[in-house]
Design an enzyme around this catalytic site. Structure first.
Site, mmCIF file in Angstrom:
data_model
loop_
_atom_site.group_PDB
_atom_site.id
_atom_site.type_symbol
_atom_site.label_atom_id
_atom_site.label_comp_id
_atom_site.label_asym_id
_atom_site.label_seq_id
_atom_site.Cartn_x
_atom_site.Cartn_y
_atom_site.Cartn_z
ATOM 1 C CB THR A 123 -1.167 -0.596 1.173
ATOM 2 O OG1 THR A 123 -1.419 1.453 1.670
ATOM 3 C CG2 THR A 123 -0.395 -0.128 2.249
ATOM 4 C CD GLU A 125 -1.654 5.233 4.946
ATOM 5 O OE1 GLU A 125 -1.359 5.249 6.440
ATOM 6 O OE2 GLU A 125 -2.296 6.037 4.153
ATOM 7 C CE1 TYR A 147 -3.658 -1.408 6.156
ATOM 8 C CE2 TYR A 147 -2.422 0.526 5.076
ATOM 9 C CZ TYR A 147 -3.617 -0.501 5.416
ATOM 10 O OH TYR A 147 -3.842 -1.354 4.240
ATOM 11 C CE LYS A 151 -2.264 -4.421 3.528
ATOM 12 N NZ LYS A 151 -2.329 -5.063 3.415
#
Ligand code: NAP
Ligand code: GDD
Length: 340
Positions: A123, A125, A147, A151
């Site tokens: 991602t 992110e 998160y 990831k």
């Protein structure tokens, strides 16, 4: 006939990917979590065509079992606790599912069928506090949430298994992608759902957090094509999937109201900023600091050039079309619910 195993099949991307693979003639398996009430989520409409296996990303035995049953040629790991805000409330569950869960599924593949091809849902992110504009496959990571941190682990363990065991393992670094099937807690769907409810008099006002935040938004249907393409190449690699355009949350709000024939006028600044319906003079958008995050990813902008050149991937649905589809879908859903 090829066989695919999709984790996260009940989610937004899982459902579009399942449709794509079924169209291509794949035998599709999907893992599902046991719940007190059986819920097929976004694949309810195609559930008869899918082979479901009960499993959980935090239970390696269940994933080994899923690999044994499916004997999948391609494994798409889309399962995750995917809501960034929740990752501060459940940091360990997020790490277990989104981080260690990736090792669990990679080990299941290595033990049962090491020739299977693997896709990891990485991602944007991971870029977090962005180190350069736009972001590419070579931009250093600086995650800004539990998160994002989990990831980054998932991303690197995928690369590590590729290099350690010569497995065909790829990560797609996907920027935000939305759809009519997006969960209502994510900002885009929260907006289009609220716009429809306001239009039909079911809600007075939409409360949001940081409206200055900028995202590179595409449509999930386009992005699952890229996942499939990554597993059809001669060699495994990692790719950024994005639109190379970035917009503020405020722009998304304006556009969503536009498709409901409401023009928004902004007034005030900071937490006092409001969006006013020009037609009625009513305040329909407000800031509520409860939706601010402990640490924010202020801007994301991805360069998909490598995917376009190597995979031949192109997005079909642009920003206007994305918002239009989502807004019209929610207007239709709310209207129908009132006619029942
Ligand atoms: P989503 O709609 O939230 O779907 C997540 C899926 O993961 C659901 O099927 C959920 O099952 C499943 N899941 C959650 N915890 C699990 C567990 N412990 N064991 C097994 N399954 C579990 O997410 P999405 O938007 O489709 O995203 C798909 C993937 O891409 C995720 O990994 C996400 O982090 C990543 N990603 C998304 C975006 C985006 O903008 N959408 C961008 C980059 C990366 P339940 O139905 O049981 O909850
Ligand atoms: N959810 C939400 N709710 N977000 C809001 C709100 C609100 O009321 N108000 C402002 N925002 C801002 C958030 O602070 C964030 O900057 C931006 O809107 C987008 O938030 P989300 O839609 O929740 O998505 P995200 O960018 O945090 O995460 C999504 O995209 C990632 C890829 O970059 C998720 O799909 C992740 O799973 C995915 O990895």
């Amino acid at each position: 006939m090829k066989t695919a195993l999709i984790t996260g099949i009940t989610g937004q991307d899982g459902s579009y990917l399942a449709e794509l693979l079924l169209e291509k003639g794949y035998n599709v398996y999907g893992i599902m979590r046991r719940k007190s009430v059986v819920d097929y989520g976004n694949v309810e409409h195609i559930k008869e065509k899918i082979n479901f296996i009960y499993a959980d990303m935090t239970d390696p035995i269940s994933l080994i079992n899923a690999m044994k049953i499916s004997q999948a040629d391609e494994v798409y790991n889309l399962a995750a606790q995917s809501f960034v805000a929740t990752s501060w409330e459940q940091p360990l569950a997020t790490a277990d599912i989104d981080g260690i869960g990736v090792t669990n599924i990679l080990e299941a593949i290595r033990i049962v069928k090491p020739t299977a091809r693997f896709y990891q849902a990485s991602t944007s992110e991971m870029f977090g506090l962005v180190q350069e504009m736009p972001q590419t496959e070579n931009t250093p990571f600086y995650p800004r949430s539990p998160y994002g941190v989990a990831k980054v682990y998932g991303h690197w363990i995928t690369k590590n298994y590729r290099e350690s065991y010569n497995m065909y393992a790829c990560s797609g670094i996907l920027f935000n992608h939305e759809s009519e099937r997006r969960g209502k807690e994510f900002v885009t769907r929260k907006i289009t759902n609220a716009v429809a409810r306001i239009k039909f008099g079911l809600q007075d006002c939409l409360e949001l957090g940081n409206m200055d935040s900028k995202r590179d938004w595409g449509h999930s249907q386009d992005y699952v094509q890229a996942m499939w393409l990554m597993l059809q190449q001669e060699n495994p690699d990692d790719y950024v999937i994005a639109t190379n355009e970035t917009r503020t949350v405020r722009e998304f709000v304006e556009k969503a109201f536009y498709y409901a024939d409401i023009e928004i006028e902004w007034s005030g600044t900071g937490i006092d900023e409001v969006g006013i319906d020009k037609g009625t003079g009513k305040t329909v958008v407000k800031v509520n600091p409860k939706f601010f995050r402990p640490a924010e990813v202020e801007v994301l902008l991805g360069n998909p050039q490598k995917a376009e050149t190597v995979l031949g991937w192109r997005r079909q649905i642009d920003f206007n079309n994305l918002v239009k589809r989502m807004a019209e879908n929610d207007l239709g859903l709310i209207k129908n619910s009132l006619n029942k």
